[in-house]
Design an enzyme around this catalytic site. Sequence first.
Site, PDB file in Angstrom:
ATOM      1  N   ASP A  93    -111.904  77.296-143.651  1.00  0.00           N
ATOM      2  CA  ASP A  93    -111.764  76.711-144.982  1.00  0.00           C
ATOM      3  C   ASP A  93    -113.184  76.381-145.475  1.00  0.00           C
ATOM      4  O   ASP A  93    -113.900  77.278-145.932  1.00  0.00           O
ATOM      5  CB  ASP A  93    -110.845  75.490-144.848  1.00  0.00           C
ATOM      6  CG  ASP A  93    -110.555  74.789-146.163  1.00  0.00           C
ATOM      7  OD1 ASP A  93    -110.552  75.439-147.204  1.00  0.00           O
ATOM      8  OD2 ASP A  93    -110.309  73.565-146.127  1.00  0.00           O
ATOM      9  N   LYS A 124    -110.305  81.405-146.093  1.00  0.00           N
ATOM     10  CA  LYS A 124    -110.239  80.844-147.444  1.00  0.00           C
ATOM     11  C   LYS A 124    -111.666  80.831-147.998  1.00  0.00           C
ATOM     12  O   LYS A 124    -112.305  79.795-148.114  1.00  0.00           O
ATOM     13  CB  LYS A 124    -109.700  79.402-147.335  1.00  0.00           C
ATOM     14  CG  LYS A 124    -108.718  78.993-148.394  1.00  0.00           C
ATOM     15  CD  LYS A 124    -108.381  77.507-148.276  1.00  0.00           C
ATOM     16  CE  LYS A 124    -107.076  77.236-147.571  1.00  0.00           C
ATOM     17  NZ  LYS A 124    -106.745  75.784-147.542  1.00  0.00           N
ATOM     18  N   ASP A 157    -100.284  73.282-140.000  1.00  0.00           N
ATOM     19  CA  ASP A 157     -99.371  72.148-140.159  1.00  0.00           C
ATOM     20  C   ASP A 157     -99.616  71.350-141.425  1.00  0.00           C
ATOM     21  O   ASP A 157    -100.684  71.432-142.039  1.00  0.00           O
ATOM     22  CB  ASP A 157     -99.548  71.186-138.984  1.00  0.00           C
ATOM     23  CG  ASP A 157    -100.870  70.424-139.086  1.00  0.00           C
ATOM     24  OD1 ASP A 157    -101.935  71.086-139.112  1.00  0.00           O
ATOM     25  OD2 ASP A 157    -100.845  69.176-139.186  1.00  0.00           O
ATOM     26  N   ARG A 166     -95.726  73.816-137.799  1.00  0.00           N
ATOM     27  CA  ARG A 166     -96.530  74.783-137.038  1.00  0.00           C
ATOM     28  C   ARG A 166     -95.653  75.885-136.463  1.00  0.00           C
ATOM     29  O   ARG A 166     -96.119  76.986-136.170  1.00  0.00           O
ATOM     30  CB  ARG A 166     -97.223  74.091-135.856  1.00  0.00           C
ATOM     31  CG  ARG A 166     -98.306  73.097-136.236  1.00  0.00           C
ATOM     32  CD  ARG A 166     -99.049  72.687-134.974  1.00  0.00           C
ATOM     33  NE  ARG A 166     -99.836  71.488-135.146  1.00  0.00           N
ATOM     34  CZ  ARG A 166    -101.057  71.432-135.669  1.00  0.00           C
ATOM     35  NH1 ARG A 166    -101.640  72.545-136.079  1.00  0.00           N
ATOM     36  NH2 ARG A 166    -101.705  70.296-135.780  1.00  0.00           N
TER      37      ARG A 166
HETATM   38  P1  IMP Z   1    -112.864  73.730-142.153  1.00  0.00           P
HETATM   39  O1  IMP Z   1    -113.657  72.959-141.161  1.00  0.00           O
HETATM   40  O2  IMP Z   1    -112.857  73.081-143.505  1.00  0.00           O
HETATM   41  O3  IMP Z   1    -113.232  75.188-142.225  1.00  0.00           O
HETATM   42  O4  IMP Z   1    -111.358  73.637-141.731  1.00  0.00           O
HETATM   43  C1  IMP Z   1    -110.903  74.242-140.647  1.00  0.00           C
HETATM   44  C2  IMP Z   1    -109.638  73.591-140.134  1.00  0.00           C
HETATM   45  O5  IMP Z   1    -108.906  72.848-141.133  1.00  0.00           O
HETATM   46  C3  IMP Z   1    -108.733  74.687-139.693  1.00  0.00           C
HETATM   47  O6  IMP Z   1    -108.975  75.013-138.355  1.00  0.00           O
HETATM   48  C4  IMP Z   1    -107.359  74.090-139.913  1.00  0.00           C
HETATM   49  O7  IMP Z   1    -106.971  73.408-138.757  1.00  0.00           O
HETATM   50  C5  IMP Z   1    -107.535  73.133-141.057  1.00  0.00           C
HETATM   51  N1  IMP Z   1    -107.094  73.746-142.331  1.00  0.00           N
HETATM   52  C6  IMP Z   1    -107.875  74.295-143.307  1.00  0.00           C
HETATM   53  N2  IMP Z   1    -107.149  74.774-144.322  1.00  0.00           N
HETATM   54  C7  IMP Z   1    -105.859  74.543-143.980  1.00  0.00           C
HETATM   55  C8  IMP Z   1    -104.588  74.842-144.638  1.00  0.00           C
HETATM   56  O8  IMP Z   1    -104.506  75.421-145.738  1.00  0.00           O
HETATM   57  N3  IMP Z   1    -103.478  74.446-143.969  1.00  0.00           N
HETATM   58  C9  IMP Z   1    -103.519  73.818-142.769  1.00  0.00           C
HETATM   59  N4  IMP Z   1    -104.671  73.542-142.120  1.00  0.00           N
HETATM   60  C10 IMP Z   1    -105.820  73.893-142.728  1.00  0.00           C
END
Ligand code: IMP
Length: 176
Positions: free
Chosen positions: A103, A132, A160, A166
């Site tokens: 994300d 994303k 989740d 999940r």
């Molecule tokens: P980041 O550190 O912002 O890249 O987020 C990574 C983590 O956030 C992922 O491994 C997911 O566990 C959680 N995450 C990010 N987007 C989503 C989503 O749309 N649904 C559920 N979990 C998400």
Amino acid sequence: MIKENEIKPLYSQEQIQTEIRSLASKLNNIYGEQEVYLICVLKGSVMFMTDLAKHLTMPVKMEFIRLSSYGSGTTSSGKVNAVDIALPDLNNKNVLIIEDIIDTGHTAKFLMDFLRHNFQFNDLKFCALLDKKVKRAVDVNADYYCFEVDDKYLVGYGLDIDGYYRNLPYIGYIEV
Ligand code: IMP
Ligand code: MG
């Protein structure tokens, strides 16, 4: 807890499995007979890791680590917590990190930096089921991914909302 009828289907079980099989055959070609350590980032990647691993033909070892960045909300805090990182000696190994979704990228960046700081890999790659890209806040990219997704909150197949859903075999999104 949100109701399942509030979840709008995005990728079916069949679409997910088709993409996973094609990723696996790509990885089988890339690694050949070389041994690979899969590192599953708990908890969200557990479905992806197990389904992907079933189609891999090289010698595989599975490791698990637990990080968290999302509390109970649906937007990234930007802070990553290392909840449980117990790994074997990965020096000179081929390592493939298995993530459910990238994300903002904070989690991926934290993990790559942590691993590079602790080990000298033969090869380190990052594999995500979902990317994303529009939400990226730090400079990190997946070497392999199955689906590029919009800025929606996704649930199912490991992902989740407050710990629920999940176990869905498909991926859907909810309006937040
Ligand atoms: P980041 O550190 O912002 O890249 O987020 C990574 C983590 O956030 C992922 O491994 C997911 O566990 C959680 N995450 C990010 N987007 C989503 C989503 O749309 N649904 C559920 N979990 C998400
Ligand atoms: Mg995750």
